[in-house]
Design a protein around this motif. Structure first.
Motif, PDB file in Angstrom:
ATOM      1  N   GLN A  87       0.835  -1.207   0.000  1.00  0.00           N
ATOM      2  CA  GLN A  87       0.000   0.000   0.000  1.00  0.00           C
ATOM      3  C   GLN A  87       0.869   1.256   0.000  1.00  0.00           C
ATOM      4  O   GLN A  87       0.563   2.226  -0.717  1.00  0.00           O
ATOM      5  CB  GLN A  87      -0.916  -0.004   1.221  1.00  0.00           C
ATOM      6  CG  GLN A  87      -1.929   1.148   1.219  1.00  0.00           C
ATOM      7  CD  GLN A  87      -2.872   1.095   0.037  1.00  0.00           C
ATOM      8  OE1 GLN A  87      -3.484   0.060  -0.228  1.00  0.00           O
ATOM      9  NE2 GLN A  87      -2.998   2.206  -0.700  1.00  0.00           N
TER      10      GLN A  87
ATOM     11  N   TYR B 284       2.100   1.679  -3.518  1.00  0.00           N
ATOM     12  CA  TYR B 284       1.020   2.137  -4.393  1.00  0.00           C
ATOM     13  C   TYR B 284       0.747   3.625  -4.182  1.00  0.00           C
ATOM     14  O   TYR B 284       0.534   4.377  -5.146  1.00  0.00           O
ATOM     15  CB  TYR B 284      -0.238   1.322  -4.110  1.00  0.00           C
ATOM     16  CG  TYR B 284      -1.399   1.661  -5.003  1.00  0.00           C
ATOM     17  CD1 TYR B 284      -1.448   1.218  -6.320  1.00  0.00           C
ATOM     18  CD2 TYR B 284      -2.456   2.437  -4.527  1.00  0.00           C
ATOM     19  CE1 TYR B 284      -2.524   1.533  -7.143  1.00  0.00           C
ATOM     20  CE2 TYR B 284      -3.525   2.762  -5.329  1.00  0.00           C
ATOM     21  CZ  TYR B 284      -3.556   2.305  -6.645  1.00  0.00           C
ATOM     22  OH  TYR B 284      -4.614   2.622  -7.455  1.00  0.00           O
ATOM     23  N   ASP B 285       0.765   4.055  -2.937  1.00  0.00           N
ATOM     24  CA  ASP B 285       0.488   5.461  -2.611  1.00  0.00           C
ATOM     25  C   ASP B 285       1.553   6.404  -3.158  1.00  0.00           C
ATOM     26  O   ASP B 285       1.313   7.614  -3.264  1.00  0.00           O
ATOM     27  CB  ASP B 285       0.397   5.648  -1.091  1.00  0.00           C
ATOM     28  CG  ASP B 285      -0.845   5.003  -0.494  1.00  0.00           C
ATOM     29  OD1 ASP B 285      -1.786   4.688  -1.247  1.00  0.00           O
ATOM     30  OD2 ASP B 285      -0.868   4.791   0.739  1.00  0.00           O
TER      31      ASP B 285
ATOM     32  N   HIS C 277      -2.587  -7.124  -4.749  1.00  0.00           N
ATOM     33  CA  HIS C 277      -2.495  -5.663  -4.684  1.00  0.00           C
ATOM     34  C   HIS C 277      -1.615  -5.145  -5.820  1.00  0.00           C
ATOM     35  O   HIS C 277      -0.567  -5.718  -6.106  1.00  0.00           O
ATOM     36  CB  HIS C 277      -1.887  -5.267  -3.336  1.00  0.00           C
ATOM     37  CG  HIS C 277      -2.070  -3.831  -2.974  1.00  0.00           C
ATOM     38  ND1 HIS C 277      -1.424  -2.799  -3.628  1.00  0.00           N
ATOM     39  CD2 HIS C 277      -2.837  -3.245  -2.016  1.00  0.00           C
ATOM     40  CE1 HIS C 277      -1.777  -1.649  -3.088  1.00  0.00           C
ATOM     41  NE2 HIS C 277      -2.627  -1.890  -2.111  1.00  0.00           N
TER      42      HIS C 277
END
Length: 304
Positions: free
Chosen positions: A141, A144-145, A175
């Motif tokens: 995550q 991805y951010d 993901h």
């Protein structure tokens, strides 16, 4: 066509000299190690300007950075030590695009406190797997951010070591911020090294779509030496990930010095990734020309 690359960490010099030496060996891509004699890229010291300087220096030498090393034990059992290690990995991930590549790589870790590459019983428990899954999901995550992708690299003694464990982790962390660093040598142990082609085919049958970058080293039985093996690569400050050469029954030498079926490995890799960078490792600077000649020869022999 596939392209041969090299870790920058095998060249323990200043930023400019490292790029110059690698380019003189006819490479056209590198895996970036944040380790230069004249640029401090340690924890808390990465800045956008420093990253741009590194990126532009390699670009000026026609060496685009294809991925970045972030190797650390992400599940270190000491919580303070784990927070420190994962914190630095996240710092690298947040700055990855400034260095010129979205891909940041680490192994999946071990609960052993003595070595990042030695087995611990907790590694193969449900609790251990779940603890690792949470860390990997958080890293995915974070990546991805920040427009990056965290690439996990498997290793038999870590939490994610077998093909089955790798497939399971990707099923549970489905993901866009997570990908796979393909190194088939990391799947081999004494019980399966004699079924090499079967394991190689299993890896590619189940994981091809997750692969983003590949590595080139080798694998063989270690003989009488069952200790954790490290090599002197001429740099007292070298990362352990660059000096490590295997532990127990299995040795991990430079490409062309073991028993990996390179023809099958590269043929299967090329089926879905015909232009992928293949990064040479587990060697010293003086062995780089031989290893590159070996890998280039395999590309040529297989029409890749």
């Amino acid at each position: 066509m596939m392209q041969a690359g090299i870790f920058t960490g095998y060249f323990p010099y200043s930023l400019e000299e490292t790029a110059k030496k690698i380019r003189s060996l006819d490479f056209n891509t590198v895996q970036l190690d944040l380790h230069f004699k004249d640029v401090d890229l340690s924890a808390g010291q990465i800045t956008k300007d420093k990253a741009k300087k590194v990126r532009d220096t390699f670009r000026d030498h026609h060496l685009p950075i294809c991925c970045i090393s972030g190797y650390t034990n992400i599940i270190h059992p000491d919580k303070a030590e784990r927070e420190k290690r994962v914190g630095y990995l996240k710092e690298i991930i947040r700055n990855a695009r400034h260095f010129g590549s979205p891909y940041v790589i680490s192994e999946t870790g071990t609960f052993n406190t003595e070595s990042d590459w030695v087995h611990h019983p907790r590694n193969k428990t449900e609790e251990g797997f779940e603890e690792c899954r949470k860390v990997i999901a958080d890293l995915a995550q974070t990546a991805y951010d920040h427009g990056a992708v965290f690439l996990l690299e498997t290793y038999v003694n870590n939490v994610v070591g077998s093909v089955e464990e790798t497939v399971r982790m990707f099923a549970q962390v489905d993901h866009p911020g997570l990908g796979l660093l393909m190194d088939p040598t990391n799947y081999f142990e004494t019980h399966n090294i004699d079924r090499m082609d079967q394991i190689l085919n299993q890896v590619f049958d189940t994981l091809s779509d997750k692969i983003r970058i590949a590595h080139a080293k080798d694998v063989k039985r270690s003989g009488d030496d069952k200790s954790e093996k490290h090599a002197d690569i001429g740099d007292a400050d070298a990362l352990e990930s660059h000096t490590f050469r295997g532990v127990g029954e299995i040795e991990l030498p430079a490409p062309g010095l073991g028993s990996l079926n390179y023809d099958l490995y590269l043929q299967r890799l090329a089926q879905k990734h015909p232009n992928i960078p293949v990064i040479i490792e587990h060697l010293s600077e003086e062995d780089v020309p031989r290893a590159k000649k070996f890998l280039d020869g395999k590309f040529r022999d297989n029409g890749l």
